[in-house]
Write an enzyme that holds these catalytic residues in place. Structure first.
Site, short mmCIF file in Angstrom:
data_model
loop_
_atom_site.label_atom_id
_atom_site.label_comp_id
_atom_site.label_asym_id
_atom_site.label_seq_id
_atom_site.Cartn_x
_atom_site.Cartn_y
_atom_site.Cartn_z
N LYS A 255 -34.60 -145.51 77.86
CA LYS A 255 -34.61 -146.64 78.79
C LYS A 255 -33.22 -146.93 79.35
CE LYS A 255 -39.02 -147.39 78.37
NZ LYS A 255 -39.97 -147.01 79.39
N ASP B 109 -63.00 -98.75 87.49
CA ASP B 109 -61.58 -98.87 87.77
C ASP B 109 -60.87 -98.80 86.41
OD1 ASP B 109 -59.11 -100.00 88.96
OD2 ASP B 109 -59.70 -101.77 87.80
N TYR B 110 -59.55 -98.62 86.41
CA TYR B 110 -58.86 -98.49 85.12
C TYR B 110 -58.11 -99.77 84.72
CZ TYR B 110 -55.87 -96.85 81.40
OH TYR B 110 -55.23 -96.74 80.19
N ASP B 111 -56.94 -100.05 85.37
CA ASP B 111 -56.11 -101.19 84.95
C ASP B 111 -56.84 -102.51 85.19
OD1 ASP B 111 -53.23 -100.28 84.23
OD2 ASP B 111 -53.78 -99.10 85.99
O1 LIG Z 1 -56.86 -99.34 90.37
P1 LIG Z 1 -56.31 -99.63 89.03
O2 LIG Z 1 -56.68 -98.64 87.99
O3 LIG Z 1 -56.65 -101.03 88.60
O4 LIG Z 1 -54.73 -99.57 89.17
C1 LIG Z 1 -54.05 -100.53 89.98
C2 LIG Z 1 -52.55 -100.47 89.66
O5 LIG Z 1 -52.44 -100.65 88.26
C3 LIG Z 1 -51.16 -100.53 87.66
O6 LIG Z 1 -50.46 -101.72 87.85
C4 LIG Z 1 -51.10 -102.83 87.27
O7 LIG Z 1 -51.24 -102.65 85.85
C5 LIG Z 1 -50.00 -102.58 85.11
C6 LIG Z 1 -50.32 -102.31 83.66
O8 LIG Z 1 -51.15 -103.27 83.13
C7 LIG Z 1 -49.20 -103.87 85.30
O9 LIG Z 1 -47.98 -103.79 84.62
C8 LIG Z 1 -48.98 -104.10 86.78
O10 LIG Z 1 -48.34 -105.35 86.98
C9 LIG Z 1 -50.30 -104.09 87.55
O11 LIG Z 1 -50.08 -104.23 88.92
C10 LIG Z 1 -50.41 -99.31 88.17
O12 LIG Z 1 -49.09 -99.35 87.73
C11 LIG Z 1 -50.51 -99.10 89.65
O13 LIG Z 1 -49.99 -97.85 89.99
C12 LIG Z 1 -51.97 -99.15 90.06
O14 LIG Z 1 -52.09 -98.93 91.43
#
Ligand SMILES: O=P(O)(O)OC[C@H]1O[C@H](O[C@H]2O[C@H](CO)[C@@H](O)[C@H](O)[C@H]2O)[C@H](O)[C@@H](O)[C@@H]1O
Length: 914
Positions: free
Chosen positions: A422, A638-640
């Protein structure tokens, strides 16, 4: 700098021409009519709101006293049909005056208006509450504090039915000594009696408010309040990071968090007991920050708003809290989190982004698949009530008495709780500096400082204040004159309003204060008397709003001293001009407008407006049934962010154990065609997934494709001009050099700039700048597309995308009877689009969707070429195709279904293969 320049700089800083409030608040009538409109809109959409508000706040606004047995006996003669009394306003409860510290005196104007010491006394409600069936067991009186909040809540009763849930606090015996009762020693009958008696409390006959106690065991309740609330959260929120006490470092400290959690659970469960679909829940303040999330875990569809009455600190302070994620997640269980000021709301958003890595949205923040709106609305005061108090009979004689007492002197007043934040010490230092620098004021100005005891008496602070007072009085006072009059005691309402009304200057120097309603009451009082100016710390919530006060930095002792001088010399016209605007401002945004605005904001952000966009959760039973029946299935992932969680470094996002186990189980079934369709380059995919049999791969958002069990990558960008890549890399390099933590991932036919490991806000800002530069310098000239990914920007040829790959695969496997396609990112929407585009309404039909691949199909073959292939028959219905977005239901997506996390995708795959 010359003294003239200094003077000008000082004036510019503290005495700038007060500006008009640019955004005047909506009137109460407007807000109420907006609420009506919103409720109507919801009802037309088939969403029925009950018009019942459930408030959850730490305390019930009553002090509860169990009647002493003898007292109950004494009342036996009372007729049993005595009408239920209306609870009347009672003054302060159970406090005593103190005047035991040197340099402190009793407040000089007692109830009679004379300069006298008040008798020590205990003031209790004289009104008892009756239950339905017997003599009253409990006496209820108003609890001090939170006047503005309670007035705001009460006013909502004109439009809503209300229930208020809170802790009854320490319970006392209604005997002379008002002894504490252990709540554990209460009988169930006593508890029931209090619950009954609370039910019938009404402020006015028309109030529709019920009160429900949360029973918490005493020790736990105190560990919650005096423990985690007062020793961990409160100091942190006021920028005092545990100078003497580090929380949660040992078992006992963590125990206070456990108590906090447990008590928050008790409130959440109590709400869940009475909640009905369509009720609105409002959780108040920092004692209950976990309640929204806990309640949502019990009732996922609840409409929950939260209002934080205290400040919310900068994210750099907040991030010090060991339990920071738990606290943020707790608050983010709400549909709306509302703060006193814009800056608190900005700090909160920054904390969500920086501390938890959540994403901001147009209305607030997205976390754990849920969107929480963030807003701000300062609490006002109950103007009508304050005016009544100001004009009460007892006030004027006291104003006269004070003016008489200090006749010939200018009176500066301060009234604060004796808490370190205060700024009473800063105030006294500034006053001393003022007397030093402006000797012409000596013997002509007094500072009347009233301090009320705080929860934890701070002996050092008390002695610092006493020392300063004595120092000033010794240095600048004498036998006949005392410059500082310090009263450390509670004062009566009349005395308080007389104090504020009698001032020539109000002085508020808090180093941190969520709002500061004393300043608002001061303005109301001064409008009747002297129109005296107010010096207000810029570190109060209200400081950012009342721009006709003289705002100071309380740490700038000299600056405050100069401001005091200027204010005492202020012209009558200047005072009147400021006061008129301040009065208008304070009386147009009251505690009532605050309460109704809160409800309006909650209604605007119930999340049901997004109904049209909500993607349903994947129906596991349905997909498993369809999967089992199909003789051939196409599975596209898709992967990431879909098969593996997003992590900070791209190279670390390798397949997890569960994924490595489930994929072979899926691909070993010869009815399954499995493709990973990713933005990653071929090397990464080959290294981590390529060794698995029967998996097809597509890399770089459709630039490359590799059939299952083949070693060859087919490059769809063979014929495309790739000269743009160097230009893009140059731009990315420019930003990488200027954005610490960012990095470039150059692939064969695409290039990505990552900013996940940068300062979250700066990274997003740089991303936007970089995107603009790419759009204007590259995209406008070359056939490329910029993709905004998850904390990345990607550039790839326009001619290819994941959707084209999916079309091609569907064409090649047109005999599939089931398709599952999952992805989390914007680029995955191309896949979903391709899958939905193959269905059109059958000619002449209005209901059934038929695939169109039985007509000639155009498939991108890379470069600028498109291949037209003969039509194929597809024997699937739309409901044989499961497009699944990974993320919250509210995320805009073309997908038919959603799963929340990659872990849930793996679980779904496990269900498919049984
Ligand atoms: O199409 P995807 O399989 O989903 O890939 C897309 C991009 O994914 C990666 O980057 C992303 O994931 C990374 C790891 O988890 C993360 O660090 C990053 O911030 C994300 O943007 C990858 O590095 C890219 O080349 C892909 O295009």
């Amino acid at each position: 700098m010359s003294s003239v320049d200094l003077e000008a700089q000082f004036d510019a800083e503290y005495f700038a021409e007060p500006s008009e409030n640019k955004n005047p608040h909506e009137s109460l009538e407007q807000i109420r009519s907006n609420i009506d409109q919103l409720m109507d809109d919801y009802s037309h959409q088939g969403i029925s709101l009950t018009g019942h508000l459930i408030h959850v706040s730490h305390y019930l606004p009553f002090v509860c006293m169990l009647k002493h047995q003898n007292e109950k006996d004494e009342q036996k003669d009372e007729p049993s049909d005595t009408p239920k009394p209306i609870l009347t306003e009672v003054d302060q409860v159970g406090f005593e005056r103190r005047s035991d510290t040197p340099n402190q005196h009793s407040f000089p104007i007692g109830p009679s208006g004379a300069s006298s010491e008040l008798p020590r006394r205990r003031r209790m409600s004289t009104v008892s509450a009756h239950n339905n069936f017997s003599q009253p067991k409990w006496t209820l009186s108003h609890r001090r504090g939170h006047t503005a909040m309670n007035a705001g809540i009460r006013s909502l009763g004109s439009q809503f039915r209300q229930t208020s849930i809170g802790w009854p606090g320490d319970l006392r015996l209604g005997n002379q000594r008002g002894e504490l009762i252990e709540s554990s020693s209460l009988t169930e009958t006593d508890k029931k009696a209090l619950e009954e008696e609370l039910k019938v409390q009404r402020e006015t006959q028309t109030d529709d408010m019920s009160w429900i106690p949360v029973w918490i065991e005493d020790k736990l309740a105190h560990m919650h309040y005096e423990g985690y609330c007062k020793t961990t959260l409160w100091p942190l929120f006021h920028y005092l990071i545990w100078q003497e006490h580090f929380p949660e470092q040992d078992e006992s400290d963590d125990a206070t968090y456990q108590a906090y959690l447990e008590v928050n659970w008790a409130y959440a469960k109590k709400v869940a007991e009475i909640w009905k679909p369509g009720d609105l829940v409002l959780v108040h303040d920092y004692h209950l920050l976990l309640v929204p999330k806990l309640l949502r875990s019990l009732i996922s569809e609840a409409y929950i708003g939260m209002f934080l009455h205290s400040p919310f600190p900068s994210s750099e302070i907040f991030r010090c809290l060991p339990r920071r994620k738990e606290i943020l997640d707790g608050m983010l269980g709400s549909n709306l989190v509302c703060f006193q000021t814009y800056s608190y709301s900005r700090h909160f958003l920054s904390s969500c982004i920086r501390v938890c890595g959540y994403e901001s949205t147009s209305s607030g923040v997205e976390s754990n698949s849920f969107n929480t709106a963030i807003s701000h609305c300062p609490i006002g005061i109950d103007v009508e009530r304050v005016l009544l108090d100001r004009d009460a009979e007892g006030v004027e004689p006291k104003v006269n008495a004070l003016r008489q007492l200090y006749h010939g002197c200018k009176i500066i007043v301060g009234r604060d709780k004796l808490d370190v934040v205060k700024g009473v010490v800063q105030k006294l230092q500034s006053f001393r500096k003022f007397l030093e620098e402006f000797p012409e004021w000596r013997n002509k100005v007094v500072l009347i400082q009233v301090t009320s005891p705080s929860l934890h008496e701070d002996a050092k602070l008390e002695s610092d204040v006493a020392d300063l007072v004595s120092h000033i009085n010794n240095e600048f006072g004498g036998l006949g004159f005392t410059p500082v009059h310090h009263y450390h005691q509670m004062i009566e309402r009349d005395e308080y309003f007389a104090l504020l009304s009698s001032a020539d200057l109000g002085l508020i120097t808090a180093t941190r204060d969520g709002m500061n309603t004393t300043s608002l009451e001061y303005i109301m009082c001064q409008s009747k008397t002297y129109q005296s100016p107010l010096i207000l710390s810029e570190f109060t919530g209200i400081g950012g709003i009342l721009n006709q006060t003289v705002r100071i930095n309380p740490w700038d002792i000299f600056g405050t001293a100069r401001a005091i001088n200027k204010c005492l010399l202020m012209s009558t016209e200047d005072k009147a001009k400021r006061q008129t605007e301040l009065f208008r401002r304070v009386s147009s945004h009251t505690s009532q407008t605050w309460a109704f605005t809160l409800i309006k904001e909650l209604l605007r952000n119930l999340g049901v407006g997004q109904t049209a966009r909500v993607t349903p959760y994947l129906d596991h039973k349905l997909i498993v049934d369809k999967y089992k029946k199909a003789k051939k299935r196409l599975l596209l992932f898709d992967y990431d962010g879909t098969l593996t969680p997003i992590v900070s470094r791209p190279s670390a996002a390798v397949p997890g154990q569960k994924l490595k186990e489930i994929l072979p189980r899926i691909t070993s079934d010869e009815r399954n065609i499995v493709f990973i369709v990713s933005g990653r380059d071929g090397n990464f995919l080959s290294e981590h997934l390529g060794h698995m049999p029967n998996i097809g791969l597509s890399a770089e958002h459709g630039c490359f494709i590799k059939e299952p069990n083949s070693k060859e990558w087919w490059n769809l960008t063979d014929n495309i001009d790739m000269s743009w890549m160097d230009d893009v890399e140059d731009i990315f390099k420019y930003f990488t050099e200027r954005t610490i933590g960012s990095q470039i991932e150059r692939k064969k036919a695409s290039i990505t700039w990552h900013y996940r490991n940068c300062d979250a806000e700066f990274g997003s800002f740089q991303c936007k700048q970089c995107q603009d530069l790419l759009e204007s310098n590259v995209v406008s000239k070359k056939p490329v597309e910029v993709l905004v990914g998850k904390k990345n920007l990607e550039v790839r040829p326009l001619a290819v995308n994941k959707g084209e790959i999916v079309k091609r695969l569907l064409y090649d496997h047109s005999d599939s009877e089931f398709v599952m396609c999952a992805g989390d990112d914007k680029t995955d929407e191309d896949m979903f689009r391709s899958l939905s585009d193959i269905f059109v309404l059958a000619p002449g039909s209005t209901s059934s969707l038929k695939p169109i691949m039985n007509a000639p199909v155009s498939v991108s073959m890379g470069g600028e070429k498109e291949e037209t292939l003969p039509g194929v028959e597809i024997n699937m219905n739309a409901d044989d195709i499961f497009t699944v977005t990974v993320g919250p239901a509210s995320k805009p997506s073309l997908a038919g279904w959603h799963l929340t996390t990659p872990e849930e995708v793996i679980d779904a795959l496990e269900k498919l293969v049984g």
